[in-house]
Design an enzyme around this catalytic site. Structure first.
Site, mmCIF file in Angstrom:
data_model
loop_
_atom_site.group_PDB
_atom_site.id
_atom_site.type_symbol
_atom_site.label_atom_id
_atom_site.label_comp_id
_atom_site.label_asym_id
_atom_site.label_seq_id
_atom_site.Cartn_x
_atom_site.Cartn_y
_atom_site.Cartn_z
ATOM 1 N N GLU A 225 45.021 61.214 33.594
ATOM 2 C CA GLU A 225 45.812 60.159 34.217
ATOM 3 C C GLU A 225 44.929 59.200 35.017
ATOM 4 O OE1 GLU A 225 46.433 63.318 34.108
ATOM 5 O OE2 GLU A 225 48.549 63.755 33.846
ATOM 6 N N SER B 289 52.790 76.588 49.678
ATOM 7 C CA SER B 289 53.141 77.743 50.488
ATOM 8 C C SER B 289 52.752 77.509 51.933
ATOM 9 C CB SER B 289 52.407 78.990 49.990
ATOM 10 O OG SER B 289 52.564 79.148 48.601
ATOM 11 N N ASP C 159 40.469 71.233 42.844
ATOM 12 C CA ASP C 159 40.292 70.809 41.455
ATOM 13 C C ASP C 159 39.405 71.821 40.736
ATOM 14 O OD1 ASP C 159 39.870 69.563 39.049
ATOM 15 O OD2 ASP C 159 38.514 68.046 39.852
ATOM 16 N N VAL D 43 39.668 72.232 37.229
ATOM 17 C CA VAL D 43 39.811 71.910 35.808
ATOM 18 C C VAL D 43 39.019 70.643 35.509
ATOM 19 C CG1 VAL D 43 41.425 71.054 34.069
ATOM 20 C CG2 VAL D 43 42.123 72.914 35.571
ATOM 21 N N ASP D 44 38.272 70.648 34.426
ATOM 22 C CA ASP D 44 37.645 69.403 33.952
ATOM 23 C C ASP D 44 37.922 69.221 32.465
ATOM 24 O OD1 ASP D 44 36.597 68.694 36.379
ATOM 25 O OD2 ASP D 44 34.597 69.483 35.981
#
Lengths: 114, 807
Positions: free
Chosen positions: B209, B276, B348, B350-351
């Site tokens: 995105e 949470s 983060d 994730v790539d």
């Protein structure tokens, strides 16, 4: 009297057979009861009533012992407006299966007697 | 002639039974569901659920007693750990078998087997994420630790021993509804669930995105809308100048921001609002001078609920907490010495990389100009009602390369998905050891192994210590690294520089007398690493810290109240500004009435109020209209956070973004807010006309529901009457919220604790224990969690006896 005894016999057999084996042994109960009868229409009627009666009573006892709303949930799942209809349609299936079994029984005895 | 009738009737009867005994299309096997002897009626439970009375099993060494309290919480008293975990597996399965089984299959990407093609896309995603790769590594790490190995194996044996007692007619309802058969349990399936949880917590990413956004607009626009942090002023650990170490230096070499192919799909996402709270107060701030801990992890609200509360007791362990069915170690809870609970650290992890195969045989990719071999793996996805589909994935140093049919592959260029869940984790060891910890040192040594999923852990102990740890394996990143699609042709970009354990963000006994986390930014600005996420929380944390900081004699009751706090910080910071944009006299009577409600609102998002409904719908409309430019069919993008939107509206009332594309005029911020207000009243009217039997209030408009894992509405629970929302401490949305609430007072003479679960302990929809907690959860009540519960307590439901088989 014989018809009534057959009715009771089917219910008793149906109850025990389905405890021990799969649910469709109710048809075997109807079949065995049918062996005692001569007319296939009467055979169907007695088989149907016995199967219907057995399922209604069993279901009624189980529902009464519980406070779960699962019957309502399943009625909703099957698109039925209330639990009574779910009980009746279940029992209808039981009645039909038993009735068909009974007709088969009547036909066997008739074939053998010929 | 007769025998023809006989044959016809015999065949007819047998055929009729046959049809009713088989699932047809989407219909389940009717006979197996509605017959009294085998159907669902058997699952109807009375005041006492169907619990095992006496179990004799050859896997047991000694006798084990399970005492069921009035909430159907099992208190398992064992004489050794092997027996303990065996019985835990057995009784967890007795109440949650289908859920465990189904969730493992969801993790395996095998739902198409059960529901057909509708789940194919989901299954493909699960395989392409590399979940099996990660789970195998977790398995290897777990099996190296003898204690963990035996515990997990015993648990699996317990589940299977229960499974062996079941005849088909005893199978949970869902098996019959889905035409599914139970599968034996294994350690690997337990670890599948651990990896599945990691996926839920740390696969959040907007790489595609953001890249799309920069390519459609500009990097400067991106910086304004998404860059930097929303609020860094109230981090989890605020200790400027205390980071006394030399950070690891990252060495990645990403060049320009790459564009994503227009059809690179938005994939692999979890619920964006999961979050949470947890906090602990030191004796100095507590009314009883004991440390108190509170924790409420928020996740998707489902039936059966995510957690199962269990009390485990053996000579080494005395613990009550929240367990995921299928996993023997707890996620949070307390023993007689310590208590802990986690919140998602949001980072983060994730790539996405663009990789280049050397040629179309797809056996090697080009890295630094050299050909590097990849490992091919063919996944067979079985589909109910049709032939299997085969999907090829490739394991590479840049993660899993998928053969996305929907993603363009030009010039042998493909996309690799790199997720931390593809790596090893010692989480399975950590959860067992944390439960046994007696003090901060034990806890830290166990918690260090909880390296994935990535949580912020609040801790308190009976000696009066409180602590906070941001556990997990994190990458040492460069500025903006991993926020956009990355270059998968350079070895420098492979994940290899991690933040060492000694640099973990943590704190014990801070001066302010409490620790807290609510998914916000983890450390003050002097922390020497780049820390990025796709949206840190910025509201709940400030509210919690404000309340805790203002009170120096906090009681357990106060802690519960704070968990249930409906104060809408976001509204308190923005509503006045929004209302200013309106001109009261220009409004029609309906709009004026909404305006009136809003202008006297005290910012409590309570269920019975109208104002929070107006506010919420209005705010969403502002968000929609403000970022209407980002809704493009072919290019997926994401919107800035609410916090950022509101900040920009106030600071830059004339930004180009405030113009609404579909109107002739050019809007500024006030005009946009006014248009959104109109839209809000229309939406509310629409809602009213669609829900004429419901009163207009926040709970009804929100419509919180617990959806059954099969998505079948009849097995779900709709319209739970609750307030709160995302961004509010009582963070209950439409389908997410506190999956467990617990408050523990660490009295040195014995910990006292209270908890609550949405739903109920039983997974059987035919049990009153299926949803019996929901009403109390909604009202904000708690029940007692007792480490010394015995069968002599007045409300004890039942006792199950487990005995070793005589040899």
């Amino acid at each position: 009297m014989k018809k009534f005894l057959t009715f009771v016999l089917i219910i008793t057999l149906g109850y025990f057979l389905t405890i021990l084996g799969p649910w469709y042994l109710i048809a075997l109960a109807g079949f065995l009861g049918g062996l005692a009868l001569k007319n296939q229409w009467i055979g169907f009627l007695i088989g149907f009533l016995a199967g219907f009666f057995l399922w209604v009573v069993q279901v009624w006892l189980m529902t009464n012992a519980s406070n779960s709303d699962l019957p309502e949930r399943l009625a909703q799942l099957f698109g039925l407006p209330n639990t009574s209809l779910l009980v009746i349609s279940s029992a209808l299936v039981g009645g039909l299966v038993t009735g068909f079994g009974a007709v088969t029984g009547v036909n066997l005895i008739k074939t053998l007697k010929k | 002639m007769r025998y023809i009738y006989l044959i016809i009737w015999s065949l007819f009867t047998i055929g009729f039974c046959y049809i009713l005994n088989k699932p047809i299309g989407k219909l389940p096997a009717i006979g197996k569901i509605i017959s009294p002897s085998h159907g669902f009626w058997r699952l109807l439970e009375g005041d006492l659920p169907q619990l095992p009375d006496e179990v004799i099993n050859e896997h047991l060494k000694d006798e084990v007693t399970v005492v069921w309290d009035e909430h159907l919480i099992p208190h398992i008293y064992a004489q050794n750990d092997e027996d303990l975990y065996f019985v835990q597996g057995y009784i967890t399965a007795s109440l949650r078998l289908w859920q465990m089984d189904f969730q493992t299959r969801a993790a395996e990407g095998r739902l198409s087997e059960l529901v057909g093609e509708a789940a194919l896309e989901y299954d493909l995603q699960m395989r392409r994420k590399g979940m099996e790769l990660g789970t195998k590594k977790i398995m290897a790490a777990t099996m190296q630790v003898p204690q963990a190995k035996i515990s997990y194996e015993q648990y699996a044996k317990g589940v299977n021993s229960y499974l062996n007692t079941l005849k088909e007619k005893d199978w949970p309802l869902e098996y019959r509804l889905l035409g599914m058969q139970p599968e034996p349990w294994s350690v690997f399936r337990t670890l599948r669930i651990a990896n599945f949880m990691a996926n839920r917590l740390n696969s959040r990413n907007y790489d595609i995105e953001y890249s799309n956004f920069v390519n459609v607009f500009s990097y400067n626009d991106w910086k304004l809308l998404f860059g930097g942090y929303d609020t860094g002023e109230d981090p989890i650990v605020n200790a400027p100048g205390s980071w006394d170490f030399k950070p690891v230096v990252p060495q990645s070499v990403d060049s320009d921001i790459m564009s994503a192919p227009s059809d690179l799909e938005e994939v692999y996402k979890e619920h964006p609002k999961n979050g949470s709270n947890n906090w602990a107060v030191a004796p100095g701030r507590s009314a009883t001078r004991h440390a108190i801990l509170a924790s409420d992890p928020h996740l998707s609200l489902s039936l059966p609920p995510l957690y199962f509360i269990t009390h485990l007791k053996s000579p080494k362990l005395n613990f009550i907490g929240s367990f995921i069915p299928g996993v023997p170690g707890p996620i949070g809870g307390f023993n007689d010495s310590i208590a802990y609970g986690g919140t998602n650290s949001m980072r983060d992890l994730v790539d996405w990389y663009k990789v280049k195969f050397t040629d179309n045989t797809k056996t090697k990719i080009l890295v630094d100009g050299k050909a590097i071999a990849v490992t091919e793996k063919i996944e067979e996805i079985k589909i109910k009602g049709r032939k299997s589909i085969f999907d090829t994935i490739y394991y590479s140093p840049f993660g899993v390369i998928a053969n996305h049919s929907k993603i363009s592959a030009h010039n042998n260029e493909h996309w690799a998905y790199r997720w931390i869940g593809q790596d090893t984790s010692r989480v399975a060891v950590a959860i067992l050891e944390m439960a046994q910890a007696k003090n901060w040192r034990d806890f830290v040594s166990a918690n260090d192994k909880f390296n994935n999923p990535h949580l912020n852990w609040a801790y308190a102990d009976a000696q009066g210590n409180i602590g906070m740890r941001v556990a997990g394996t994190y990458l040492a990143r460069q500025e903006n690294e991993g926020l956009f699609l990355r270059d998968g042709t350079k070895s420098a970009n492979v994940w290899k520089k991690y933040i060492p354990l000694e640099h973990t963000i943590q704190q014990i006994n801070p001066k302010r007398g409490f620790v807290s986390s609510a998914n916000q930014y983890p450390a003050d600005s002097t922390y020497p690493y780049i820390v990025r996420a796709f949206g840190f929380e910025s509201k709940r944390n400030r509210r919690i810290n404000q309340i805790l900081g203002a009170d120096s004699s906090i009681t357990v009751k106060d802690m519960m109240q704070l968990q249930l706090d409906n104060y809408n910080t976001e509204a308190s910071e923005n509503l006045e500004y929004f209302l200013k944009a309106l001109n009261y006299n220009d409004l029609n009577s309906e709009e004026q009435s909404a305006y009136d409600d809003l202008s006297i609102w005290n910012y409590m998002s309570n269920p019975e109020l109208k104002a929070p409904a107006y506010y919420h719908v209005w705010r969403d409309a502002i968000q929609d209209l403000a970022w209407d430019e980002l809704n493009r069919d072919s290019t997926i993008m994401t919107k800035p956070s609410l916090y950022r939107t509101h900040k920009l509206l106030k600071e830059y009332p004339d930004l180009k973004w405030w113009d609404i594309d579909s109107t002739a005029i050019t809007e500024n911020a006030p005009l946009l807010i006014r248009a959104a207000f109109k839209q809000m009243t229309q939406e509310i009217n629409q809602w009213q006309s669609e829900n004429q039997d419901l009163e207009l209030n926040w709970a009804n408009v929100k419509g919180t529901q617990f959806t059954h894992l099969t998505q079948i509405p009849a097995l779900s629970q709709a319209n739970v009457f609750v307030g709160g929302d995302a961004g509010i401490v009582n963070a209950i949305g439409r389908d997410f919220g506190p999956a467990f609430r617990i408050v523990v007072e660490l009295d040195p003479n014995g910990a006292k604790a209270w908890g609550m679960l949405p739903g109920g302990q039983s997974g059987n929809p035919g049990s009153m224990w299926y949803t019996n907690f929901t009403e109390f959860w909604a009202k904000g009540e708690y029940f007692n969690l007792d480490l010394e519960y015995t069968k002599d307590k007045p409300n004890c439901l039942s006792v199950s006896h487990f005995k070793p088989a005589k040899k």
